[in-house]
Enzyme design. Structure first.
Site, PDB file in Angstrom:
ATOM      1  N   GLU A  56       0.791  -1.228   0.000  1.00  0.00           N
ATOM      2  CA  GLU A  56       0.000   0.000   0.000  1.00  0.00           C
ATOM      3  C   GLU A  56       0.824   1.279   0.000  1.00  0.00           C
ATOM      4  O   GLU A  56       0.394   2.290  -0.531  1.00  0.00           O
ATOM      5  CB  GLU A  56      -0.933   0.015   1.232  1.00  0.00           C
ATOM      6  CG  GLU A  56      -1.969  -1.097   1.266  1.00  0.00           C
ATOM      7  CD  GLU A  56      -2.966  -0.996   0.112  1.00  0.00           C
ATOM      8  OE1 GLU A  56      -3.229   0.137  -0.347  1.00  0.00           O
ATOM      9  OE2 GLU A  56      -3.458  -2.050  -0.354  1.00  0.00           O
ATOM     10  N   SER A 317     -33.371 -26.766  49.909  1.00  0.00           N
ATOM     11  CA  SER A 317     -32.618 -26.962  51.166  1.00  0.00           C
ATOM     12  C   SER A 317     -31.206 -26.401  51.127  1.00  0.00           C
ATOM     13  O   SER A 317     -30.426 -26.659  52.038  1.00  0.00           O
ATOM     14  CB  SER A 317     -32.507 -28.461  51.458  1.00  0.00           C
ATOM     15  OG  SER A 317     -33.768 -28.989  51.745  1.00  0.00           O
TER      16      SER A 317
END
Ligand code: ZN
Ligand code: ZN
Length: 746
Positions: A56, A317
């Site tokens: 690029e 419980s």
């Protein structure tokens, strides 16, 4: 110039939820519906960086945003050959264009250059390159190298091969035609053209490039991972602005949990049980290592999207261990203490056991190991509901804060709302010597000072009882099959109507909480904590922490042993012949001596007994009889259970036992008492009575519960609960009187 044309800094990213090893677990579309994932600098390796700069903008590190030579060349080409080349755009200019998309005109080209100068002025080269890696488009709604590498190649950017890197580098030029999965031949051709160029320019070694040239392209748009959807959604909602949420999820354990729970949950569909939730907590780091909101997120029919870890459910419980640990810490009892498992009634509340049977006198250890209801309710009544709710508040139970006023004794049997997350975190305190730590979801969560919920000794005694294997909490299947039983402590729970099945277990490494049921609230007859939830708990422990030797919980220093009378669990007297070893907490546990037998004067053929006033000068003997709690006595009578009875009293005795009953003097019948309550100084009311002169001992009862015995004239205090209280005083001749008072808080 930044003030006049401020740079747009805030880029909307797709949020990434990552595991402890930074692997992506889940991703959310960005606010502008893009897959645009913030890439971390360490995820860009040298190959990727070199390839992009080469392709690029070769002079990226040398220009100041714009490359004048390239622009001149492009302008020349444009005028001479009447064609456009994109070579003039530097990486900085591309970033400017990606951040401020505009039509391609000469004027906009100048704006772009201006923005480029701005970017270079504000950011370092590395930051600009990073912006490029985050914004470069790959077709469709995919932007940035991270989303592209994950979606196209199923791997993180730093794990791509050179062939994949070069492919990614060229897609942005023609995202329409080069997008993987559309035209593979075209992509290979374009890729190899660039690889050849790189070979000529010696960007990489020939060997590396030759390998890349021969690599086939195996890419198509694939799904992003979805490892812990409920957890990820929770983090997404909690931290919406974090581009990357670094969590403590252990990906390996999460995957094990997903696989095991999914398989297990499918088997339960036959029973009509459709939802399962699990939380796995590391007891040493307090990190949440795995999280399952429900076994099948995609199951729309059974609300699979609901997060069961934070759903409010009835605990069954599962709060019993906390209640007993409070009683251990109050010095009221030890594992070998006796408690009467017989019918009781607390102002109309008459709890029953799971199987509607009573066991008579049992040890606390037996009561907890067998999850008996009546001893648990009695113990809670002894320690006080408030001491339980105070602990629950300390341990972050949210519902307790809202409903404290309505919480009664039934809380210990499931009469309240809790979350799996709260229960799992509470149980990890038992593994941590009673220290409670908030669960850590994020890597950035720092360790807060823990809350000491109970002493290490109380936590250990409770854990020790819950480690027993031979008890009803062991699933019958496991007991009879060859399945390995992990060395853990665990407690199950089954809610009223069989709507919730719980099993929460721990060793010193991990606490795992399992909840099963239906989010719809529908009960299922087979749904119990022991039979349904525990096998999954065991399977998970076997998978993540198989029989690890270091995971045993070691006994703490504040715990000691002593011999107690097996009849009472109290310190033995000379006539206590059966003695057993018991844990106790020095300086804390009651040092009352055993009174399981009492001396009685009887006549020579044991047909009647004497009191001190009718005791003849000779012709009598002394005998020892069981000194039974009135509750047990009435239970024995009603159940016709035989026991050694004291012979009836001497019929010729002149004492009239119905007269001269004790008269309570310290409190007045039907009076209202206002007390001041503060944390450190609980209010106390005095119990005193006038008794007949043949009495040496009195027995006090609060709301029909035995409270304390006292010598005549001895002052006894008690801490009143708010409300109506019945107070009874009996003397040692069996005479009794009652009063009722009302207590209000100041
Ligand atoms: Zn004894
Ligand atoms: Zn008598």
């Amino acid at each position: 110039m930044n003030i006049v044309f401020p740079l747009k800094d805030k880029i909307p990213y797709s949020q990434q939820i990552v595991a402890s090893d930074k692997t992506l677990m889940y991703a959310f579309l960005s606010a502008d519906d893009k897959w645009r994932m913030l890439v971390q600098p360490e995820e860009i390796n040298q190959q990727l960086r070199k390839a992009i700069i080469y392709k690029e903008d070769r002079y990226f590190y040398y220009h100041f945003g714009v490359n004048p030579i390239a622009i001149l060349r492009a302008a020349f080409n444009n005028t001479i050959y009447q064609r456009r080349t994109s070579g003039a755009s530097t990486i900085t200019m591309q970033v400017a264009r990606l951040m401020y998309p505009k039509k391609r005109t000469y004027l906009n080209k100048f704006t772009e250059m201006f923005r480029s100068f701005q970017l270079e002025w504000k950011y370092s080269k590395e930051e600009i390159l990073n912006l490029y890696f985050n914004l470069v488009p790959y077709g469709g709604n995919i932007e940035g190298v991270k989303a592209a590498s994950l979606i196209y190649f199923g791997r993180k950017p730093d794990k791509m091969s050179l062939a994949q890197i070069v492919s990614l580098a060229i897609i942005p030029n023609r995202p329409g035609t080069l997008r993987p999965g559309t035209n593979t031949d075209e992509l290979v051709k374009a890729r190899n053209k660039w690889l050849q160029k790189m070979k000529v320019d010696k960007l990489f070694s020939d060997e590396l490039i030759d390998d890349a040239l021969n690599e086939p392209i195996d890419a198509k748009r694939s799904e992003l991972p979805k490892f812990a959807p409920h957890f990820s959604l929770r983090m997404h909602n909690q931290y919406p602005d974090m581009p990357i949420v670094y969590t403590n999820i252990n990906l390996h354990h999460q995957q094990q949990l997903n696989t095991i729970a999914e398989k297990y949950s499918k088997r339960l569909h036959g029973y009509g049980i459709y939802n399962a939730s699990v939380m796995i907590l590391n007891n040493r780091t307090h990190t949440v290592e795995a999280y399952l909101g429900s076994a099948d997120f995609a199951d729309m029919l059974h609300s699979g999207q609901v997060d069961g870890v934070v759903a409010v459910r009835s605990p069954g419980s599962t709060l019993k261990p906390l209640v007993y640990s409070i009683a251990f810490d109050n010095g009221l009892m030890t594992p070998k203490s006796m408690i009467a498992d017989v019918p009781v009634n607390f102002d109309g509340y008459a709890p029953e056991n799971y199987n509607s049977k009573f066991n008579g006198n049992v040890t606390i250890e037996y009561a907890l190991a067998n999850s008996l209801n009546i001893p648990a309710v009695k113990t809670l009544n002894m320690v006080g509901i408030r001491s339980l709710t105070d602990k629950m508040k300390l341990a972050g139970f949210g519902q307790v804060l809202h409903s404290e006023g309505s919480i009664g004794l039934s809380v210990v049997l499931g009469g309240c709302g809790v979350k799996l997350e709260e229960m799992t975190t509470l149980f990890s305190a038992f593994a941590n010597g009673g220290k409670f730590y908030r669960p850590h979801f994020l890597q950035s969560d720092t360790l807060n000072a823990p809350v000491q919920l109970m002493t290490p000794a109380a936590a250990y005694m409770t854990a020790d009882i819950l480690s027993q294997v031979n008890r009803p909490e062991l699933p019958t299947d496991v007991a009879s099959s060859a399945m390995h039983i992990p060395k853990i402590a665990w407690k199950t729970g089954t809610s009223y109507g069989r709507r919730d099945a719980w099993s929460i277990g721990f060793n010193s490494d991990y606490t795992i909480g399992v909840w099963l049921g239906n989010f719809s609230g529908e009960g299922v007859p087979e749904l119990t904590g022991a039979e349904m939830a525990t096998p999954l708990l065991f399977e998970l422990f076997n998978a993540i922490d198989y029989n690890s030797a270091k995971s045993r919980i070691v006994s703490p220093e504040d715990l000691d042993f002593r011999l107690v009378c097996s009849e009472s669990g109290m310190l033995p007297e000379d006539n206590c012949l059966n003695r057993v070893i018991d844990y106790y907490i020095p300086q804390v546990t009651s040092i009352r001596r055993c009174d399981h037998l009492k001396k009685v004067f009887i006549n020579s053929d044991s047909t009647f007994s004497y009191c001190t006033s009718c005791l003849p000068a000779n012709g009598y003997k002394t005998a020892e009889y069981p000194n039974l709690d009135p509750d047990i006595l009435s239970y024995y009578e009603s159940e016709k259970i035989s026991y050694r009875k004291i012979p009836p009293h001497n019929p010729k005795c002149e004492r009239v036992f119905t007269e001269f009953e004790p008269r309570i003097t310290s409190l007045l019948n039907k009076k209202e008492y206002t007390v001041e309550r503060d944390e450190k100084h609980p209010p106390q009311l005095l119990l005193a009575a006038n008794v007949s002169n043949d009495v040496s001992q009195v027995y006090w009862y609060i709301n029909d519960r035995f409270y304390k015995s006292a010598m005549t004239g001895e002052d006894v205090f008690f801490v009143p609960e708010v409300g109506k209280i019945k107070i009874s005083c009996s003397d040692d001749k069996g005479r009794n009187s009652n009063i009722a008072i009302t207590v209000k808080d100041f």
